[in-house]
Write an enzyme that holds these catalytic residues in place. Sequence first.
Site, PDB file in Angstrom:
ATOM      1  N   VAL A 146       0.839  -1.191   0.000  1.00  0.00           N
ATOM      2  CA  VAL A 146       0.000   0.000   0.000  1.00  0.00           C
ATOM      3  C   VAL A 146       0.881   1.250   0.000  1.00  0.00           C
ATOM      4  CG1 VAL A 146      -1.814   1.239   1.223  1.00  0.00           C
ATOM      5  CG2 VAL A 146      -1.761  -1.257   1.284  1.00  0.00           C
ATOM      6  N   CYS A 147       0.615   2.132  -0.981  1.00  0.00           N
ATOM      7  CA  CYS A 147       1.321   3.410  -1.085  1.00  0.00           C
ATOM      8  C   CYS A 147       2.841   3.146  -1.150  1.00  0.00           C
ATOM      9  CB  CYS A 147       0.916   4.307   0.087  1.00  0.00           C
ATOM     10  SG  CYS A 147       1.422   6.014  -0.101  1.00  0.00           S
ATOM     11  N   GLN A 148       3.598   3.752  -0.267  1.00  0.00           N
ATOM     12  CA  GLN A 148       5.045   3.507  -0.265  1.00  0.00           C
ATOM     13  C   GLN A 148       5.327   2.020  -0.041  1.00  0.00           C
ATOM     14  OE1 GLN A 148       7.044   4.844   3.268  1.00  0.00           O
ATOM     15  NE2 GLN A 148       8.887   5.455   2.153  1.00  0.00           N
ATOM     16  N   MET A 170      -1.525  -1.094  -4.203  1.00  0.00           N
ATOM     17  CA  MET A 170      -2.656  -0.185  -3.984  1.00  0.00           C
ATOM     18  C   MET A 170      -2.118   1.231  -3.796  1.00  0.00           C
ATOM     19  SD  MET A 170      -5.502  -0.335  -0.952  1.00  0.00           S
ATOM     20  CE  MET A 170      -6.181  -1.891  -1.403  1.00  0.00           C
TER      21      MET A 170
END
Lengths: 353, 318
Positions: A146-148, A170
């Site tokens: 997720v993200c980073q 994501m």
Amino acid sequence: MSSAPPDPQALAAEMLEFGRRLSATLTGLAGAAHARPGCSERKRVWSEDKVALYRYEPLARPAGVTPILICYALVNRPDMMDLQADRSLIRGFLEAGLDVYLIDWGYPDGGDRFNDLDDYIRGYLHRCVQHVLDAHQIPSVNLLGVCQGGTFSLCYTALHPERVKNLITMVTPVDFKTPENLLSKWVQGLDVNLLAQGGNVPGDSLNGIYLSLMPFRLTQQKYVDMVQGGADQRQLENFMRMERWIFDSPDQAAAALRQFVQWFYQENRLVAGSVTLGGQRVDLKRIVQPVLNIYASKDHLVPPSASVPLARLVGSTDYTAHAVDVGHIGMYVSARAQREVPSKIAAWLAERE
Amino acid sequence: MTEDAPRSDPWSSTVAEMQRELLQGWLKMSAAPAQGSALFEWWPRGAAMAGSSGLPPSFQQLGAVWEQYFNLGRAMLQEPSGEDGKGADLASRARSFAAVMNAWFEQLGAQVGQMANFRTAPDAQTWWQTVMQPPGAWTHAAGAKDAAPQFAALGLTRERQEAWQKFSRLLAQYQELQTQLAAQWIKIGADTTRKFTERVSARSADAPGGAAASIKSFYDLWIECAEEVYGGVAHSPEYCRLIADLANSSNAVRAEQQRELESWARQFDLPTRAEVNSLHQQVKELRAQVRSQTSPPPPPPPIAKKKRAVRRRPRAPK
């Protein structure tokens, strides 16, 4: 906005109503101060230094799908994945019968200032994966970044493709130099060595930067809207949970942040194929397992243009992109995402089991 | 799962007191519901009371947001009535509204300058004067760009002189960049006002006599305009460069402060950051060595050609 001149009596009434709501909201907020993110039962199953791995208690009959390991970002707490019962991606997974693990990176302090990306990706992340593999006696795990954390998951999967059965990213930045990416533009001229020289970067500083991407909406209008929304106690508790999550930001280990800004934002190495961890080059073409890339079409932190290029960079022939019509935070907590995302992921995984 | 029981504290009791103030304001309003001056009186009193009771700064910041909103309402209400006695026209109220927003804008600009920064240096000038105690004859030059000393450092205190000169230069650079940022924000404010009044006028001309405008609709439109203008500026190469320079300058000031503190710590035989860093690195290296001896990482596998090849790959050694 409407076009007729405002009626003074109506304006006075509007302000009176705002004052009434403000008073009620302030009282309600005092009563909502206890609200904290996190709703699902879980157990700590592994830890090292400040990093912990949690396994969530099942809520439904097992779907018979390989366990899913969630790798969240360093820059915020992973509680957002399980904010509250009706806003929890993790709960959605559990209700779909998935076996869910979550990495909590903890709160780095001065003793972690030399932790670099290799420590996080080939170190902690690798050992979390290993724990899940050992616990279930399986050769590979489903990895959700997720993200980073998605960027980390891409690097890890490229280095250890045999350990990842399916990869889900994501709101994950891949191309860090797209025209819509304001954060990227701001850090291009940043002296990362000088930044790291001062030690860990406070979480509050990062929050300040995020707020300054849309300062009027995020520091002003948001709080006026909160008052306008009324003093429903449940809504105020929701607001407080979000607020607590937004500003509960761990400090960033100096070495890791320096590398992340330099390698990804300034040099766009993931796209260039020049990220190297532990002497090994991160080649996204080695990601040949099924990939599901979920991005938010209204994301101002990780614009779609930063996520979409993943399609041409991975080696997988089973690649699916899925846009959700929400913003970055909405991907975790909006009703739309709550409806779409867990079921989408669960179904996608089941098809590939 | 992680909820704690709510507890009573001075904050909530102050809020309750403010609410009583508001109720009194309502009573006045119901007795004389004229143009609503009483409506606005409770908030300054409440805010003053909040300040005197030691409320957390976060509350005061939010209080400023809401107080601003009240000021907007006051500005719109106090706009002189039009000739027909039904109140000023939309454009007049928009101008009043924009004037209030502009006054607030400059304050916000300074805050954003601080926010858009990876690490803000401590109050540099005060710190220098209180901690370092530079020679009195030189202190007048601290922070003044043109007066930043450029002369050669000589004599017994040469190193101190040079460090102070460097710090003065860095501080002057930082202040110069802050000035540049403030100039950008003045422009953003002016452009926002222009865009806002244009939009209000355009809507008024397009649909005269539509539903009456509210304070909130003005406010939302103003925020929309401000974000649009700000977005245009924030993406510009000049602004991006300025933000990076400001962050670098702040970090440089902080690094110099840190260097001087290290120097002082050494003089008193106190542990320094450099020594602690050295120890941290040694521990990290030792742990890596121990880990490599107890659980060697598996070698990287060759690049798989096909998806199915990955699925057939044997399980990695534990």
